[in-house]
Design an enzyme around this catalytic site. Structure first.
Site, PDB file in Angstrom:
ATOM      1  N   TYR A 164      90.395  -8.968  -1.336  1.00 13.36           N
ATOM      2  CA  TYR A 164      90.136 -10.333  -1.375  1.00 13.36           C
ATOM      3  C   TYR A 164      90.510 -11.109  -0.200  1.00 13.36           C
ATOM      4  O   TYR A 164      91.355 -10.942   0.642  1.00 13.36           O
ATOM      5  CB  TYR A 164      90.699 -10.968  -2.817  1.00 13.36           C
ATOM      6  CG  TYR A 164      92.137 -11.058  -2.678  1.00 13.36           C
ATOM      7  CD1 TYR A 164      93.028  -9.708  -2.910  1.00 13.36           C
ATOM      8  CD2 TYR A 164      92.917 -12.120  -2.282  1.00 13.36           C
ATOM      9  CE1 TYR A 164      94.296  -9.968  -2.945  1.00 13.36           C
ATOM     10  CE2 TYR A 164      94.129 -12.185  -2.242  1.00 13.36           C
ATOM     11  CZ  TYR A 164      94.759 -11.192  -2.729  1.00 13.36           C
ATOM     12  OH  TYR A 164      96.311 -11.327  -2.262  1.00 13.36           O
ATOM     13  N   CYS A 165      89.831 -12.362  -0.229  1.00 11.08           N
ATOM     14  CA  CYS A 165      90.158 -13.484   0.730  1.00 11.08           C
ATOM     15  C   CYS A 165      89.978 -14.807   0.064  1.00 11.08           C
ATOM     16  O   CYS A 165      90.030 -14.917  -0.940  1.00 11.08           O
ATOM     17  CB  CYS A 165      89.555 -13.465   1.986  1.00 11.08           C
ATOM     18  SG  CYS A 165      87.757 -13.443   1.924  1.00 11.08           S
ATOM     19  N   THR A 166      89.733 -15.999   1.065  1.00  9.07           N
ATOM     20  CA  THR A 166      89.925 -17.321   0.566  1.00  9.07           C
ATOM     21  C   THR A 166      88.405 -17.513  -0.207  1.00  9.07           C
ATOM     22  O   THR A 166      88.522 -18.025  -1.105  1.00  9.07           O
ATOM     23  CB  THR A 166      90.045 -18.253   1.569  1.00  9.07           C
ATOM     24  OG1 THR A 166      91.352 -17.779   2.197  1.00  9.07           O
ATOM     25  CG2 THR A 166      90.451 -19.644   1.081  1.00  9.07           C
TER      26      THR A 166
END
Ligand SMILES: [Zn+2]
Ligand SMILES: [Zn+2]
Length: 453
Positions: free
Chosen positions: A198-200
């Site tokens: 995941y990331c932003t």
């Protein structure tokens, strides 16, 4: 053939204001293979300029990254155009929660070598061969699978204030650095584990997931739309948030609270705190975490040296800054020996303290007394008719109504004719199904209000 904007920003601002049209701000990105990005760019400009699209769009052989605004009335025409482009057909558009009509004043579509400056030399792998997208519910499920390894593909200062429980949080300053670190760490789990990332906002994982598939990882999954979209779905579907703390964002807030858990510490005194700040010494500008008390005693600086500097007269400070590279100071992100309690790499999954309750000030806005009548049920696009269910009060022909919803925006009109339960009628009461002509599409999430005449 006009392929560029000819109006100045001022002229554009005036036109937006004069038009009085409500604008939507939205963003999207997609990796693909474009043979001729310049031709693609021109095609977009010719299609979007007449739709009054404004924004900053990057096009490259690897895809498109777009942030833009457009009149709400043109939204479906815009969407229809996207759907004619195979790799953008049905793409998820991130619609901003707060709309600023002046967020963009020009339509700028640039051809670049990349759509994100990620510093990767990635000609060696196929960016479109990416990991499987998961929504919040499926992501939560996979998190509880013991065969899952979850990796945070953001930087240390981002994961420090908030992350998914159990995530590997690489101690890196840039996305590029995180890839070999993770590859090394997980080298023995290419086939037996689910690699969940995941990331932003999702764009980093598009690339990272393709990278790890290329490196031989068999089960690669990514959080679609990142933490931002996860949070939206968690709220909308009433799911448990397995993300704790704050989501770091690059705007004035520096972080958006997701849960009431503080998982970071003031870098100076160690007390639970997750408020980032930039050192007040202009020649330092270090990004770090500082509590209110330290902020006061340290005059918002990161170290004894910087505290000394900010107390010098401005002229002397300027003289000291001479010769310091500006880029250097802006990219310093919270790594400094003077910060005693800087945590990265090993982060806590347990809340150190609850977030203080913030008193929400009521927003001053002109009060229009509106009365909730019911909700949207259906839209018949051919006939341009919307159907609503009246749940309380009554609706009369001649009433001014407001239809309001996240995609619809706020639309106001007067009902001059309507059908109630299939028959033309002057009044509808609770339990009635009402249909009338509408020049725009409505959604199930739309609410129907009556405004005072
Ligand atoms: Zn402190
Ligand atoms: Zn400093």
């Amino acid at each position: 053939m006009q392929l560029f904007n000819t109006l100045s920003a001022e002229e554009r601002a005036e036109l937006i204001e004069q038009s009085g049209k409500q604008r939507l701000t939205l963003s999207f990105y997609a990796y693909t293979h474009l043979q001729d990005p310049q031709e693609f760019r021109n095609m977009l400009f010719l299609a979007w300029n007449p739709l009054e699209v404004l924004g900053r769009i990057y096009v490259a052989t690897e895809g498109i990254n777009a942030q833009l605004s457009l009149p709400a009335d043109n939204f479906y025409a815009f969407k229809d155009h996207l759907d004619t482009i195979p790799f953008l057909n049905g793409i998820r558009l991130n619609v901003a929660v707060e709309h600023d009509d002046m967020s963009f004043l020009k339509l700028t579509i640039k051809v670049r070598s990349k759509i994100v400056a990620d510093g990767l030399d990635d000609a060696s792998f196929d960016v479109t061969n990416k990991g499987i997208h998961l929504g919040a519910k499926d992501f939560n499920e996979m998190l509880s699978d013991p065969n899952t390894i979850v990796v945070d593909f953001r930087n240390h200062y981002e994961s420090e204030i908030g992350h998914f429980r159990g995530a590997i949080t690489p101690d890196v300053d840039t996305f590029r650095e995180s890839l070999p670190v993770i590859e090394d760490q997980l080298a023995n789990h290419k086939e037996d584990k689910n690699l969940l990332m995941y990331c932003t906002g999702g764009i980093r994982c598009e690339k990272a997931s393709a990278f790890f598939k290329h490196k031989g990882f068999k089960n690669v999954y990514q959080l679609e739309g990142g933490i931002i979209e996860y949070t939206r779905q968690v709220k909308a579907e009433g799911l448990e948030s397995k993300f704790i703390g704050k989501n770091f964002v690059f705007d004035a807030r520096l972080g958006e609270r997701i849960t009431d858990d503080i998982v970071a510490q003031c870098h100076q005194c160690g007390k639970p705190c997750d408020n980032h700040t930039n050192c007040a010494n202009e020649a330092c500008h270090l990004l770090f975490i500082q509590c209110d008390e330290c902020k006061e005693t340290m005059h918002n600086t990161c170290s004894a040296e910087c505290l000394e500097v900010v107390q010098l007269p401005e002229e002397e400070q300027k003289a000291l800054r001479r010769g310091i590279m500006k880029g250097n100071m802006i990219f310093k992100k919270g790594k400094s020996d003077s910060l005693t309690y800087k945590n990265s790499g090993e982060l806590t999954d347990v809340a150190l303290a609850p977030a203080p309750k913030v008193k929400v000030k009521p927003i001053a806005r002109p009060r229009i007394k509106k009365v909730l009548l019911g909700k949207g049920q259906h839209y018949f696009p051919k006939a341009q008719v919307g159907q609503f269910l009246i749940e309380e009060h009554e609706l009369n022909v001649g009433d001014t109504i407001l239809i309001s919803g996240p995609s619809t925006g706020e639309q106001q009109l007067v009902v001059d004719r309507m059908m109630v339960n299939g028959k033309e009628s002057m009044v509808a009461i609770a339990g009635d199904k009402v249909t009338f002509n509408l020049p725009f599409r409505i959604r199930l999430s739309d609410k129907l209000y009556k405004l005072p005449n």
